[in-house]
Motif scaffolding. Sequence first.
Motif, PDB file in Angstrom:
ATOM      1  N   GLU A  41       0.829  -1.207   0.000  1.00  0.00           N
ATOM      2  CA  GLU A  41       0.000   0.000   0.000  1.00  0.00           C
ATOM      3  C   GLU A  41       0.865   1.260   0.000  1.00  0.00           C
ATOM      4  O   GLU A  41       0.571   2.238  -0.702  1.00  0.00           O
ATOM      5  N   LYS A  42       1.937   1.215   0.793  1.00  0.00           N
ATOM      6  CA  LYS A  42       2.856   2.368   0.842  1.00  0.00           C
ATOM      7  C   LYS A  42       3.524   2.580  -0.505  1.00  0.00           C
ATOM      8  O   LYS A  42       3.677   3.713  -0.981  1.00  0.00           O
ATOM      9  N   ALA A  43       3.908   1.493  -1.160  1.00  0.00           N
ATOM     10  CA  ALA A  43       4.559   1.587  -2.470  1.00  0.00           C
ATOM     11  C   ALA A  43       3.598   2.175  -3.496  1.00  0.00           C
ATOM     12  O   ALA A  43       3.991   3.007  -4.328  1.00  0.00           O
ATOM     13  N   ALA A  44       2.337   1.741  -3.434  1.00  0.00           N
ATOM     14  CA  ALA A  44       1.333   2.276  -4.363  1.00  0.00           C
ATOM     15  C   ALA A  44       1.123   3.769  -4.131  1.00  0.00           C
ATOM     16  O   ALA A  44       1.005   4.562  -5.086  1.00  0.00           O
ATOM     17  N   GLN A  45       1.122   4.152  -2.860  1.00  0.00           N
ATOM     18  CA  GLN A  45       0.958   5.562  -2.527  1.00  0.00           C
ATOM     19  C   GLN A  45       2.146   6.390  -3.024  1.00  0.00           C
ATOM     20  O   GLN A  45       1.970   7.467  -3.623  1.00  0.00           O
ATOM     21  N   GLU A  46       3.355   5.870  -2.795  1.00  0.00           N
ATOM     22  CA  GLU A  46       4.559   6.582  -3.233  1.00  0.00           C
ATOM     23  C   GLU A  46       4.613   6.666  -4.763  1.00  0.00           C
ATOM     24  O   GLU A  46       5.045   7.678  -5.322  1.00  0.00           O
ATOM     25  N   LEU A  47       4.180   5.624  -5.425  1.00  0.00           N
ATOM     26  CA  LEU A  47       4.172   5.638  -6.883  1.00  0.00           C
ATOM     27  C   LEU A  47       3.201   6.702  -7.397  1.00  0.00           C
ATOM     28  O   LEU A  47       3.513   7.447  -8.343  1.00  0.00           O
ATOM     29  N   ALA A  48       2.041   6.772  -6.765  1.00  0.00           N
ATOM     30  CA  ALA A  48       1.050   7.777  -7.169  1.00  0.00           C
ATOM     31  C   ALA A  48       1.592   9.187  -6.957  1.00  0.00           C
ATOM     32  O   ALA A  48       1.429  10.079  -7.807  1.00  0.00           O
ATOM     33  N   GLU A  49       2.276   9.398  -5.829  1.00  0.00           N
ATOM     34  CA  GLU A  49       2.849  10.705  -5.544  1.00  0.00           C
ATOM     35  C   GLU A  49       3.966  11.033  -6.531  1.00  0.00           C
ATOM     36  O   GLU A  49       4.111  12.181  -6.966  1.00  0.00           O
ATOM     37  N   ALA A  50       4.763  10.006  -6.888  1.00  0.00           N
ATOM     38  CA  ALA A  50       5.850  10.224  -7.848  1.00  0.00           C
ATOM     39  C   ALA A  50       5.274  10.586  -9.215  1.00  0.00           C
ATOM     40  O   ALA A  50       5.790  11.479  -9.917  1.00  0.00           O
ATOM     41  N   GLN A  51       4.226   9.896  -9.601  1.00  0.00           N
ATOM     42  CA  GLN A  51       3.588  10.184 -10.889  1.00  0.00           C
ATOM     43  C   GLN A  51       2.980  11.591 -10.896  1.00  0.00           C
ATOM     44  O   GLN A  51       3.066  12.321 -11.888  1.00  0.00           O
ATOM     45  N   ALA A  52       2.362  11.973  -9.776  1.00  0.00           N
ATOM     46  CA  ALA A  52       1.784  13.312  -9.675  1.00  0.00           C
ATOM     47  C   ALA A  52       2.875  14.375  -9.735  1.00  0.00           C
ATOM     48  O   ALA A  52       2.729  15.414 -10.399  1.00  0.00           O
ATOM     49  N   ALA A  53       4.018  14.118  -9.047  1.00  0.00           N
ATOM     50  CA  ALA A  53       5.118  15.068  -9.050  1.00  0.00           C
ATOM     51  C   ALA A  53       5.726  15.180 -10.442  1.00  0.00           C
ATOM     52  O   ALA A  53       6.116  16.272 -10.893  1.00  0.00           O
ATOM     53  N   GLU A  54       5.823  14.072 -11.143  1.00  0.00           N
ATOM     54  CA  GLU A  54       6.366  14.079 -12.505  1.00  0.00           C
ATOM     55  C   GLU A  54       5.453  14.881 -13.432  1.00  0.00           C
ATOM     56  O   GLU A  54       5.924  15.672 -14.284  1.00  0.00           O
ATOM     57  N   ALA A  55       4.151  14.696 -13.254  1.00  0.00           N
ATOM     58  CA  ALA A  55       3.190  15.458 -14.067  1.00  0.00           C
ATOM     59  C   ALA A  55       3.287  16.951 -13.759  1.00  0.00           C
ATOM     60  O   ALA A  55       3.228  17.798 -14.666  1.00  0.00           O
ATOM     61  N   ALA A  56       3.458  17.281 -12.476  1.00  0.00           N
ATOM     62  CA  ALA A  56       3.577  18.689 -12.080  1.00  0.00           C
ATOM     63  C   ALA A  56       4.852  19.303 -12.660  1.00  0.00           C
ATOM     64  O   ALA A  56       4.868  20.466 -13.117  1.00  0.00           O
ATOM     65  N   ALA A  57       5.930  18.528 -12.657  1.00  0.00           N
ATOM     66  CA  ALA A  57       7.191  19.025 -13.198  1.00  0.00           C
ATOM     67  C   ALA A  57       7.072  19.258 -14.700  1.00  0.00           C
ATOM     68  O   ALA A  57       7.581  20.261 -15.239  1.00  0.00           O
TER      69      ALA A  57
END
Length: 319
Positions: A65-81
């Motif tokens: 669950e933590k990995a899925a959450q971190e992946l989602a945050e990484a994807q969101a950060a990549e999109a923001a960048a």
Amino acid sequence: QWRLKQRKVQRELSESVQRRATASGKQAFRTPGVMAAIAAKKQADAEQAKQDLAKEQAEAREAAEKAAQELAEAQAAEAAAKKAEEEAEEARKRGDAEETARMEAAAAAAKAQAEKERLEAEEAAAKAKRENEEAAAAYEKLKKEKEEAERMAAVAAAEAKAEEDRKAAEAAAAAAAKAEAEKKAAEEQAAKEAKEAEMAAAAAKKADEEAKAAEEDTDTDPMALLLLQKAAEAAKAKAAAEQAEAEAAAAKLAADTQLAAAALVKAQEDQAASDQANADLQSKQEDVVDIVNEATDGAPAEAQDADKFKAFLFAATME
């Protein structure tokens, strides 16, 4: 004459067990109750492994669950960048230097955050993988402990049955020996009663002949004749009594002979059952040599009974 095989208290081990078992393992196999103690230890290990598996599975789920959450945050950060870079590019195209500088700074910050989130996502994914591997290892350990617990329980049950059958065979042999002794005593008594009946019959015949001879002799005194006739009757009565006793003794001998034969058959059957139970035990012992060697490794020399072995086994778990 058939006799019961004498069983030693110390257990007989097969050649395979003798060859493969360690010194402490051999002592464990030969000590009544130790197989049950090891089975209890293995059952406790299996219960602990079950608890460990539940814990590892929970940690694996949490890590996933933590990995899925971190992946989602990484994807969101990549999109923001990416969006920030696009906005900076648009500002450059408009020729707005101040806005371009501000947007490029924002894009750089977004890119740094995206990299941070990516690293955290990778770390979370690696942790999730480790937790999954540990959960899989815990599952395999549980399977192993359960399988070993079942094998040890089978040996303990076979040991208990072998001991039960051994005692039954000894009791049956003792009963057969007693029945044989009673039959021999009945044979002696029957022979004695038959001999006495034969002698009494001969005496009765002689007394009867004497009485008849006296009766035919005209010179015989009537009183003497009467005495002879009474003596002949008494001899006949005694002969009849002795014959009855001889027949009773013969009947008892016949009954005791049947009882002795039945006791012998039962003793032989019980001995065969004991031999089979012992063979089954040896076969099952061969299947757990490695388990017993490992369980009793380091057992003190003074551990010569099941309670001391059990104390050693469970003390090792608590250390």
